[in-house]
Design a protein around this motif. Structure first.
Motif, PDB file in Angstrom:
ATOM      1  N   LYS A 149       0.866  -1.185   0.000  1.00  0.00           N
ATOM      2  CA  LYS A 149       0.000   0.000   0.000  1.00  0.00           C
ATOM      3  C   LYS A 149       0.898   1.229   0.000  1.00  0.00           C
ATOM      4  O   LYS A 149       1.769   1.350   0.855  1.00  0.00           O
ATOM      5  N   VAL A 150       0.677   2.098  -0.977  1.00  0.00           N
ATOM      6  CA  VAL A 150       1.481   3.309  -1.046  1.00  0.00           C
ATOM      7  C   VAL A 150       0.568   4.532  -1.133  1.00  0.00           C
ATOM      8  O   VAL A 150      -0.530   4.461  -1.663  1.00  0.00           O
ATOM      9  N   THR A 151       1.060   5.625  -0.582  1.00  0.00           N
ATOM     10  CA  THR A 151       0.379   6.908  -0.717  1.00  0.00           C
ATOM     11  C   THR A 151       1.231   7.761  -1.627  1.00  0.00           C
ATOM     12  O   THR A 151       2.388   8.073  -1.291  1.00  0.00           O
ATOM     13  N   LEU A 152       0.683   8.102  -2.770  1.00  0.00           N
ATOM     14  CA  LEU A 152       1.427   8.896  -3.750  1.00  0.00           C
ATOM     15  C   LEU A 152       1.317  10.375  -3.406  1.00  0.00           C
ATOM     16  O   LEU A 152       0.243  10.859  -3.023  1.00  0.00           O
ATOM     17  N   GLN A 153       2.429  11.076  -3.554  1.00  0.00           N
ATOM     18  CA  GLN A 153       2.495  12.501  -3.249  1.00  0.00           C
ATOM     19  C   GLN A 153       2.536  13.285  -4.559  1.00  0.00           C
ATOM     20  O   GLN A 153       3.153  12.875  -5.529  1.00  0.00           O
ATOM     21  N   PRO A 154       1.898  14.465  -4.580  1.00  0.00           N
ATOM     22  CA  PRO A 154       1.954  15.298  -5.786  1.00  0.00           C
ATOM     23  C   PRO A 154       3.392  15.718  -6.095  1.00  0.00           C
ATOM     24  O   PRO A 154       4.210  15.858  -5.181  1.00  0.00           O
ATOM     25  N   GLU A 155       3.667  15.913  -7.372  1.00  0.00           N
ATOM     26  CA  GLU A 155       5.018  16.359  -7.782  1.00  0.00           C
ATOM     27  C   GLU A 155       5.241  17.805  -7.438  1.00  0.00           C
ATOM     28  O   GLU A 155       4.392  18.619  -7.360  1.00  0.00           O
TER      29      GLU A 155
END
Length: 155
Positions: A149-155
């Protein structure tokens, strides 16, 4: 007492071959926040699987050097390594192989060849076959983690 021993040996025999109990392939679950990201597992030997999160990706148990890449447009990609180790079902194969030294002891010094000694030989050979088959099919391995499970961060 004989029933207890027979039950123990039967359970050991039936649960020992990882190829029969676990199979050759393994499912790795990949999820992301936000969902809808591209998930790709890449392993040594050009083994790969891909899908869109939430995804259930299948790879061979013998695959090594694996990592998961999760990426989505406008977000920073994340890579998670997957380690390969031995699964417990493989080690249970050693229980039946104890029949081989028992057979050698029963037949060797005493020169006996009764049905019990032959039964121990068969039990031992079945355990040895399980060790070999699990090695050849790759069923002796498990991957960790199985759920990513990953939480993607905005660039």
């Amino acid at each position: 007492m004989k029933r207890v021993i027979a039950s123990f040996l039967t359970v050991s025999f039936l649960s020992s071959c990882a190829t029969m109990t676990r199979g050759r392939d393994e499912v790795i679950t990949v999820d992301s926040n936000p969902s809808g990201a591209n998930a790709t597992i890449k392993c040594a030997g050009n083994v790969s699987a891909s899908g869109t999160t939430p995804a259930r990706l299948t790879i061979p148990r013998k695959a090594d050097g694996c990592h998961v890449n999760v990426e989505k447009s406008g977000m920073r990609a994340q890579t998670v390594p997957i380690e390969r180790g031995f699964n417990a079902s493989y080690w249970v194969n050693f229980v039946p192989t104890l029949g081989l030294p028992i057979y050698v002891f029963a037949v060797g010094p005493f020169g006996g060849s009764d049905g019990t000694a032959v039964g121990w030989l068969a039990f031992g050979l079945a355990g040895a076959a399980g060790l070999l088959v699990d090695r050849v099919t790759g069923a002796m391995y498990d991957h960790d983690p199985k759920v990513i499970k990953v939480t993607l961060q905005p660039e």
